[in-house]
Design a protein around this motif. Structure first.
Motif, PDB file in Angstrom:
ATOM      1  N   THR A 165       0.841  -1.189   0.000  1.00 52.03           N
ATOM      2  CA  THR A 165       0.000   0.000   0.000  1.00 52.03           C
ATOM      3  C   THR A 165       0.880   1.244   0.000  1.00 52.03           C
ATOM      4  OG1 THR A 165      -1.708  -1.163   1.240  1.00 52.03           O
ATOM      5  CG2 THR A 165      -1.812   1.239   1.231  1.00 52.03           C
ATOM      6  N   ARG A 166       0.600   2.141  -0.919  1.00 52.38           N
ATOM      7  CA  ARG A 166       1.377   3.375  -1.058  1.00 52.38           C
ATOM      8  C   ARG A 166       0.593   4.538  -0.448  1.00 52.38           C
ATOM      9  NH1 ARG A 166       5.065   5.573  -5.368  1.00 52.38           N
ATOM     10  NH2 ARG A 166       4.710   7.827  -5.467  1.00 52.38           N
ATOM     11  N   LEU A 167       1.284   5.325   0.388  1.00 59.86           N
ATOM     12  CA  LEU A 167       0.686   6.515   0.988  1.00 59.86           C
ATOM     13  C   LEU A 167       1.627   7.703   0.830  1.00 59.86           C
ATOM     14  CD1 LEU A 167       0.330   3.960   3.307  1.00 59.86           C
ATOM     15  CD2 LEU A 167      -1.431   5.571   4.024  1.00 59.86           C
ATOM     16  N   LYS A 168       1.054   8.858   0.573  1.00 62.11           N
ATOM     17  CA  LYS A 168       1.809  10.105   0.613  1.00 62.11           C
ATOM     18  C   LYS A 168       1.799  10.627   2.052  1.00 62.11           C
ATOM     19  CE  LYS A 168       0.480  11.714  -4.025  1.00 62.11           C
ATOM     20  NZ  LYS A 168      -0.242  12.802  -4.755  1.00 62.11           N
ATOM     21  N   PHE A 169       2.883  11.280   2.446  1.00 63.39           N
ATOM     22  CA  PHE A 169       2.871  11.922   3.757  1.00 63.39           C
ATOM     23  C   PHE A 169       3.352  13.354   3.655  1.00 63.39           C
ATOM     24  CE2 PHE A 169       7.161  10.032   3.708  1.00 63.39           C
ATOM     25  CZ  PHE A 169       7.942  11.079   4.169  1.00 63.39           C
ATOM     26  N   ARG A 170       2.846  14.169   4.565  1.00 63.17           N
ATOM     27  CA  ARG A 170       3.250  15.570   4.666  1.00 63.17           C
ATOM     28  C   ARG A 170       3.148  15.971   6.135  1.00 63.17           C
ATOM     29  NH1 ARG A 170      -2.211  15.828   3.327  1.00 63.17           N
ATOM     30  NH2 ARG A 170      -3.396  17.476   4.376  1.00 63.17           N
ATOM     31  N   PRO A 171       3.845  17.029   6.550  1.00 63.79           N
ATOM     32  CA  PRO A 171       3.814  17.423   7.959  1.00 63.79           C
ATOM     33  C   PRO A 171       2.413  17.817   8.421  1.00 63.79           C
ATOM     34  CG  PRO A 171       5.666  18.439   6.851  1.00 63.79           C
ATOM     35  CD  PRO A 171       4.815  17.838   5.774  1.00 63.79           C
ATOM     36  N   ASN A 172       2.123  17.504   9.639  1.00 65.77           N
ATOM     37  CA  ASN A 172       0.885  17.938  10.276  1.00 65.77           C
ATOM     38  C   ASN A 172       1.123  19.342  10.840  1.00 65.77           C
ATOM     39  OD1 ASN A 172      -1.356  18.386  11.848  1.00 65.77           O
ATOM     40  ND2 ASN A 172      -1.178  16.495  13.036  1.00 65.77           N
ATOM     41  N   PRO A 173       0.430  20.363  10.335  1.00 60.89           N
ATOM     42  CA  PRO A 173       0.687  21.736  10.802  1.00 60.89           C
ATOM     43  C   PRO A 173       0.378  21.944  12.275  1.00 60.89           C
ATOM     44  CG  PRO A 173      -1.267  21.661   9.408  1.00 60.89           C
ATOM     45  CD  PRO A 173      -0.618  20.324   9.282  1.00 60.89           C
ATOM     46  N   ALA A 174      -0.400  21.043  12.860  1.00 61.75           N
ATOM     47  CA  ALA A 174      -0.748  21.183  14.282  1.00 61.75           C
ATOM     48  C   ALA A 174       0.317  20.566  15.193  1.00 61.75           C
ATOM     49  CB  ALA A 174      -2.101  20.534  14.552  1.00 61.75           C
ATOM     50  N   TYR A 175       1.315  19.930  14.605  1.00 60.49           N
ATOM     51  CA  TYR A 175       2.328  19.253  15.403  1.00 60.49           C
ATOM     52  C   TYR A 175       3.410  20.224  15.857  1.00 60.49           C
ATOM     53  CZ  TYR A 175       6.238  16.172  16.569  1.00 60.49           C
ATOM     54  OH  TYR A 175       7.281  15.552  17.201  1.00 60.49           O
ATOM     55  N   HIS A 176       3.789  20.141  17.118  1.00 62.35           N
ATOM     56  CA  HIS A 176       4.857  20.971  17.689  1.00 62.35           C
ATOM     57  C   HIS A 176       5.899  20.046  18.317  1.00 62.35           C
ATOM     58  CE1 HIS A 176       2.512  24.595  17.018  1.00 62.35           C
ATOM     59  NE2 HIS A 176       1.479  23.993  17.581  1.00 62.35           N
ATOM     60  N   PRO A 177       7.093  19.959  17.734  1.00 62.90           N
ATOM     61  CA  PRO A 177       8.122  19.050  18.258  1.00 62.90           C
ATOM     62  C   PRO A 177       8.423  19.344  19.725  1.00 62.90           C
ATOM     63  CG  PRO A 177       8.763  19.941  16.125  1.00 62.90           C
ATOM     64  CD  PRO A 177       7.561  20.713  16.559  1.00 62.90           C
ATOM     65  N   PRO A 178       8.410  18.320  20.572  1.00 65.26           N
ATOM     66  CA  PRO A 178       8.699  18.536  22.000  1.00 65.26           C
ATOM     67  C   PRO A 178      10.168  18.798  22.291  1.00 65.26           C
ATOM     68  CG  PRO A 178       8.321  16.216  21.569  1.00 65.26           C
ATOM     69  CD  PRO A 178       7.998  16.934  20.298  1.00 65.26           C
ATOM     70  N   SER A 179      11.073  18.426  21.365  1.00 65.88           N
ATOM     71  CA  SER A 179      12.498  18.669  21.562  1.00 65.88           C
ATOM     72  C   SER A 179      13.170  18.760  20.201  1.00 65.88           C
ATOM     73  CB  SER A 179      13.135  17.540  22.390  1.00 65.88           C
ATOM     74  OG  SER A 179      13.298  16.373  21.596  1.00 65.88           O
ATOM     75  N   HIS A 180      14.472  19.113  20.181  1.00 64.05           N
ATOM     76  CA  HIS A 180      15.178  19.260  18.904  1.00 64.05           C
ATOM     77  C   HIS A 180      15.319  17.929  18.172  1.00 64.05           C
ATOM     78  CE1 HIS A 180      18.657  18.117  21.475  1.00 64.05           C
ATOM     79  NE2 HIS A 180      19.076  17.550  20.370  1.00 64.05           N
ATOM     80  N   VAL A 181      15.175  16.815  18.888  1.00 62.31           N
ATOM     81  CA  VAL A 181      15.269  15.503  18.261  1.00 62.31           C
ATOM     82  C   VAL A 181      14.188  15.324  17.203  1.00 62.31           C
ATOM     83  CG1 VAL A 181      15.112  13.009  18.648  1.00 62.31           C
ATOM     84  CG2 VAL A 181      16.332  14.456  20.281  1.00 62.31           C
ATOM     85  N   GLU A 182      12.990  15.815  17.487  1.00 63.98           N
ATOM     86  CA  GLU A 182      11.863  15.634  16.573  1.00 63.98           C
ATOM     87  C   GLU A 182      11.729  16.748  15.545  1.00 63.98           C
ATOM     88  OE1 GLU A 182      11.594  15.685  19.887  1.00 63.98           O
ATOM     89  OE2 GLU A 182      10.718  13.790  20.584  1.00 63.98           O
ATOM     90  N   GLU A 183      12.578  17.774  15.615  1.00 62.69           N
ATOM     91  CA  GLU A 183      12.409  18.935  14.742  1.00 62.69           C
ATOM     92  C   GLU A 183      12.575  18.607  13.260  1.00 62.69           C
ATOM     93  OE1 GLU A 183      15.050  21.903  16.248  1.00 62.69           O
ATOM     94  OE2 GLU A 183      13.771  22.389  17.951  1.00 62.69           O
ATOM     95  N   VAL A 184      13.321  17.535  12.946  1.00 63.88           N
ATOM     96  CA  VAL A 184      13.513  17.158  11.544  1.00 63.88           C
ATOM     97  C   VAL A 184      12.199  16.767  10.884  1.00 63.88           C
ATOM     98  CG1 VAL A 184      13.968  14.723  12.013  1.00 63.88           C
ATOM     99  CG2 VAL A 184      15.002  15.806  10.010  1.00 63.88           C
ATOM    100  N   LEU A 185      11.210  16.373  11.668  1.00 72.30           N
ATOM    101  CA  LEU A 185       9.951  15.896  11.105  1.00 72.30           C
ATOM    102  C   LEU A 185       9.142  16.993  10.427  1.00 72.30           C
ATOM    103  CD1 LEU A 185       8.771  13.634  14.086  1.00 72.30           C
ATOM    104  CD2 LEU A 185      10.083  12.954  12.077  1.00 72.30           C
ATOM    105  N   VAL A 186       9.334  18.237  10.817  1.00 68.15           N
ATOM    106  CA  VAL A 186       8.445  19.299  10.344  1.00 68.15           C
ATOM    107  C   VAL A 186       8.741  19.734   8.910  1.00 68.15           C
ATOM    108  CG1 VAL A 186       8.162  20.151  12.701  1.00 68.15           C
ATOM    109  CG2 VAL A 186       9.896  21.188  11.228  1.00 68.15           C
ATOM    110  N   GLY A 187       9.852  19.300   8.335  1.00 64.02           N
ATOM    111  CA  GLY A 187      10.209  19.768   7.002  1.00 64.02           C
ATOM    112  C   GLY A 187      10.243  18.689   5.945  1.00 64.02           C
ATOM    113  N   MET A 188       9.581  17.546   6.208  1.00 60.85           N
ATOM    114  CA  MET A 188       9.656  16.423   5.288  1.00 60.85           C
ATOM    115  C   MET A 188       8.322  16.093   4.642  1.00 60.85           C
ATOM    116  SD  MET A 188      12.148  13.656   7.108  1.00 60.85           S
ATOM    117  CE  MET A 188      13.913  13.952   7.143  1.00 60.85           C
ATOM    118  N   HIS A 189       8.385  15.643   3.396  1.00 61.26           N
ATOM    119  CA  HIS A 189       7.231  15.031   2.756  1.00 61.26           C
ATOM    120  C   HIS A 189       7.730  13.926   1.851  1.00 61.26           C
ATOM    121  CE1 HIS A 189       7.375  18.190  -0.776  1.00 61.26           C
ATOM    122  NE2 HIS A 189       8.411  17.398  -0.771  1.00 61.26           N
ATOM    123  N   GLY A 190       6.826  13.032   1.402  1.00 61.27           N
ATOM    124  CA  GLY A 190       7.251  11.936   0.550  1.00 61.27           C
ATOM    125  C   GLY A 190       6.226  10.834   0.508  1.00 61.27           C
ATOM    126  N   ILE A 191       6.710   9.601   0.320  1.00 60.06           N
ATOM    127  CA  ILE A 191       5.806   8.459   0.255  1.00 60.06           C
ATOM    128  C   ILE A 191       6.322   7.334   1.152  1.00 60.06           C
ATOM    129  CG2 ILE A 191       5.091   9.027  -2.095  1.00 60.06           C
ATOM    130  CD1 ILE A 191       7.013   5.844  -1.685  1.00 60.06           C
TER     131      ILE A 191
END
Length: 308
Positions: A165-191
């Protein structure tokens, strides 16, 4: 999937694309009614990936062929109860010299003789895995997904012949990274490709569509356009492992140090090893495997010369 990445930075990039969503978005694939919501599918898959990462009973010996700007390197690895044991067997497809072999064996022997150094290696590997799990746990809130069709698995992608199963993903604008570890997640999209029967990830293909900063830019940043591709395959023993990983990123660390990650790695020849394999036993397995590979190469070369 988690235990094998060489560095914490690479690990964060690789697993950033596994994320899930709480609601579908956009048009659905024709067969989407046969599947749960994208959020439920990927959330269950992430849970399965985390459980697999925490399962210490499954260990393998395997081969890594890595290409980078300076050339190529071939290594063999054994997962042990203490830490990963690894040995280089070729550079640019040429076997190591006697001196290089001595250096590899000396490095591994030093780890066996020094429990404190081996423990430091184990702690470092665990720290990287813990950082990755931290990201994985944040993923259900970090991305939005939508169904995007399907494709069949191959010998090195998912399970051969099984629909993915193929899915596209994009950042959730409501998401706020709790620390710098998760900050990479806010700038990614893909499949992402998922085996919806076994709830395992077959492929993650992600791109940074904007610059991502860490620690308000003080710790560093990754440039826009960075890309990663990770494939997993189902193995004969029922487990899954990474079969291909490609990374291309640039940026800066601590404002001053420029980083450039550019590599392509293929993993193959997976062989199950006992769960209680010690590091010393793993080193002996590596030596035996290197000798077997050298013997096979010698016989192949002899056969080719005879045929001519």
């Amino acid at each position: 999937m988690i235990s094998r990445t060489a560095s914490a930075v690479s690990m964060l990039l690789i697993l950033a694309g596994i994320g899930a969503t709480l609601r579908p978005a956009g048009a659905q694939a024709p067969y989407a009614e046969q599947l749960p919501s994208p959020g439920a599918l990927v959330r269950n898959t992430v849970a399965k990936e985390v459980a697999a990462a925490n399962d210490a009973s499954i260990k393998h010996m395997f081969r890594e062929d890595k290409k980078f700007a300076q050339g190529s390197q071939t290594r063999i690895y054994v997962e042990t109860r203490e830490a990963m044991a690894g040995m280089t067997i070729a550079y640019n497809n040429k076997p190591l010299t006697a001196q290089q072999i001595e250096g590899e064996e000396g490095r591994l022997a030093a780890l066996i003789r020094n429990p404190q150094q081996l423990e430091r290696k184990r702690r470092q590997e665990k720290e990287e895995a813990d950082h990755t799990l931290c990201i994985v746990k944040a993923l259900p809130d970090a991305f939005l997904f939508e169904y995007d069709g399907s494709e069949n698995g191959t010998a090195t992608l998912g399970r051969e012949g099984v629909r993915l199963t193929r899915l596209k993903f994009r950042p959730n604008p409501a998401y706020h990274p709790p620390s710098h570890v998760e900050e990479v997640l806010v700038g990614m999209h893909g499949i992402v490709l998922i085996d919806s029967e076994s709830h395992r990830i077959a492929r993650i293909d992600g791109t940074l569509f904007k610059e991502v900063t860490f620690g308000w830019g003080i710790l560093g940043h990754l440039d826009r356009g960075g890309h990663f591709l990770v494939d997993q395959q189902g193995l004969a023993d029922g487990s899954w492992d990474i079969s291909h990983m490609s990374l291309s990123f640039s940026g800066r660390i601590l404002l001053f140090k420029r980083i450039a990650i550019n590599s392509d790695e293929v993993f193959s020849n997976f062989q199950r090893v006992p769960a209680e394999t010690s590091f010393a036993q793993g080193v002996q397995m590596l030596k035996a495997e290197r000798a077997k590979l050298a013997q096979n190469a010698s016989e192949t070369a002899k056969a080719e010369s005879t045929s001519h």
